[in-house]
Design an enzyme around this catalytic site. Sequence first.
Site, PDB file in Angstrom:
ATOM      1  N   LYS A 202       0.607  -1.216   0.349  1.00 55.10           N
ATOM      2  CA  LYS A 202      -0.038   0.191   0.055  1.00 55.10           C
ATOM      3  C   LYS A 202       0.580   1.087  -0.091  1.00 55.10           C
ATOM      4  CE  LYS A 202      -0.459  -0.317   5.050  1.00 55.10           C
ATOM      5  NZ  LYS A 202      -1.149  -0.033   6.687  1.00 55.10           N
TER       6      LYS A 202
ATOM      7  N   TYR B 297      13.586  31.411   3.416  1.00 55.45           N
ATOM      8  CA  TYR B 297      12.256  31.819   4.002  1.00 55.45           C
ATOM      9  C   TYR B 297      12.866  32.126   5.368  1.00 55.45           C
ATOM     10  CZ  TYR B 297       9.428  30.422  -0.328  1.00 55.45           C
ATOM     11  OH  TYR B 297       8.883  30.136  -1.352  1.00 55.45           O
TER      12      TYR B 297
END
Length: 712
Positions: free
Chosen positions: A376, A603
Amino acid sequence: MSQYKSYTGIDFFRLIAAALIITVHTSPLASFSATGDFILTRVLARVAVPFFFMTSGFFLISRYSRDNDKLKKFIKKTACIYGLAILIYIPVNLYNGYFNRDHLIPNILKDLFFDGTLYHLWYLPASIFGAWIAWHLVRCLDYKRALIVSSILYLIGLFGDSYYQIAEKIPGLNHFYQFVFQVSDYTRNGIFFAPVFFILGGLIADTHHKISFRNSVLGFGISFVFMLAEAMLLHYFDLQRHDSMYMFLLPCMYFLFHAILHFQGKRLVWMRTLSLCIYLLHPMMIIVVRLFAKVTHLQNLLIENSLLHFLMVCFVSIAWSITATALLNTYSRKNRKPASNMGRAWIEVDLKNLVHNAKVLKKAMPLQCQLMAVVKAEAYGHRAFEISTCLEKNGVKAFAVATIDEGIQLRKYGIRGEILILGYTAVWRAAELKKYNLIQTLISYEYATALNRQGVSIKAHLKIDTGMHRLGISNHDINDIEKVFSLKYITVCGIYTHLCCPDSLQANDVAFTHEQINRFYSLIHALRDRGIAIPKLHIQSSYGFFNYPELQCDYVRAGIALYGVLSSPYDETVRKLDLRPVLSLQSEVILIRSIPKGDHVGYGRAFIAERDSRIAIIPIGYADGIPRNLSCGKGMIRIKQYFVPIIGRICMDQLAVDITEAEDIAVGDIATLIEAKTDSVFTAPVVADHTGSISNELLCRMGTRLPVTCSN
């Protein structure tokens, strides 16, 4: 497939096959023995073209495929070669009066699609049609039925070729073959002849079991003796319209190809080009040799002596082909795109370690227990296609996914094993569960009855809630559980539960886990007492298998263990297994900047240079799964031998590292963020621990935009 890079035998046999094809068109033994020449050119040499088809199928045909891009590339490349060959032989066709025939347009179309515009060029359109037919047969029907269909096509072709005089006397068949011969002069074409050999090549590539060299040679020898006897009888009774197709050619090629695969070493890719050039150019060289013999009055030596004629044609063909190969390789190198490790950033999956882990897990399981590979979330970020196809080729027959769409995708990749959906599927998708032969988890009694009302027969595993209180019917609700077994459209073929804390060895957690196990088995005994046939059982996930190895189950649902790591570097387990990490995450240095003391980076100006610094920009960020909380010195990466800190804030697509103390780092150097080595400080559990998470989450977060490269 990269595992085929060492099959040198294929490369060498290309040249042998090319020489055998020259024998067909020059009859080397005709001057000495008609029977010997027949055996050489009409029996032994008939392995050449099927070998080329099987080689193409070996690298091309597979039931495992994301899409048909490989097929498109093969057809496009073959069509370009065919077009070039047609142009090369236009002067020969003009000389032969090819364009002066009656019904020119229909004949040109027939030659273009089936017979070739010169006698040997039929192989190229046959490759195109054969590859297309074989590809779609395997994708739609799988190998067994694809082989049956292609064998029927071969049988039809057989009675239009070596057994034609028999077919001609059977009412109805005669008319059928007369129609076929209006479209194609021979049944030796891309419809009747080529597909079965493409499929055989693909089958050998995809099959895990290989035949030993001794048995391969023995099988080929026996098959060839039978084929020789078949050919001689057909020739004696004059049953052949043509002589390219024999019944025993199929087993001959099957065993011969297996034998060839045993010769391994460095790939000699240039031989592929050389053999193709020999194949394409040798008819032109036959003309050249004949012209040379005529001009020099050496016809008796170079033409009438069939063996010398053959040797001269081979020599000239090889000489010209070597020149052509050198020119093509030079052109290819000039136009080759620069090699790059997948560009910006990439995942490397070590399939050798994956196969090793699967073997180690299976060896540690009880005898009748199966490995259920949990794939999965793109196989925990490793990519479901690469992982699931590799595992199935290596004997894994059961898989688990989270959603129906993940299960459908596995089926489209070619996975044929059991696929269990661990999570919820909307009941209105019941028809898809049946269509793709998926096994649905029954998450509650109400869900089971709603699914049954859809009126679609499906297979299911019943999940039991033994204390996790997530999905499943409570182990106390035995009446509801019993009713599920009587639902008309639901076939319960498994029962399982999930343990809450199998990773913990603390006394209270161990006690609770044993309580869960006891609840599960008590329910099983109660169901058995009520006369219910108990289907397959499974309890253990990776940590359940590590810490409770004494359990006797039919499956072990291996997730994180299969990928060779623990969830945390601090986890202790009862069972210690030699598991190896499978995934590495890498990028590269794309820019180096000099930053003066006091300047900021990134940033929020989160990094302030406390000294004159050098920073490197790495083009990978949190959109690729790098946790943002590794920013500002909390995380490190490795470039060459240097461990360098991440500075400033990790961006969506980039991050920066301080390389001030690593002077020899340069643009293009590889940056390692996760490493598939057990003793590395960059393993997934260690990196995940720096983020306050576990390796399961870290790996699953790897963005799907990262390309994957596999090593074997």
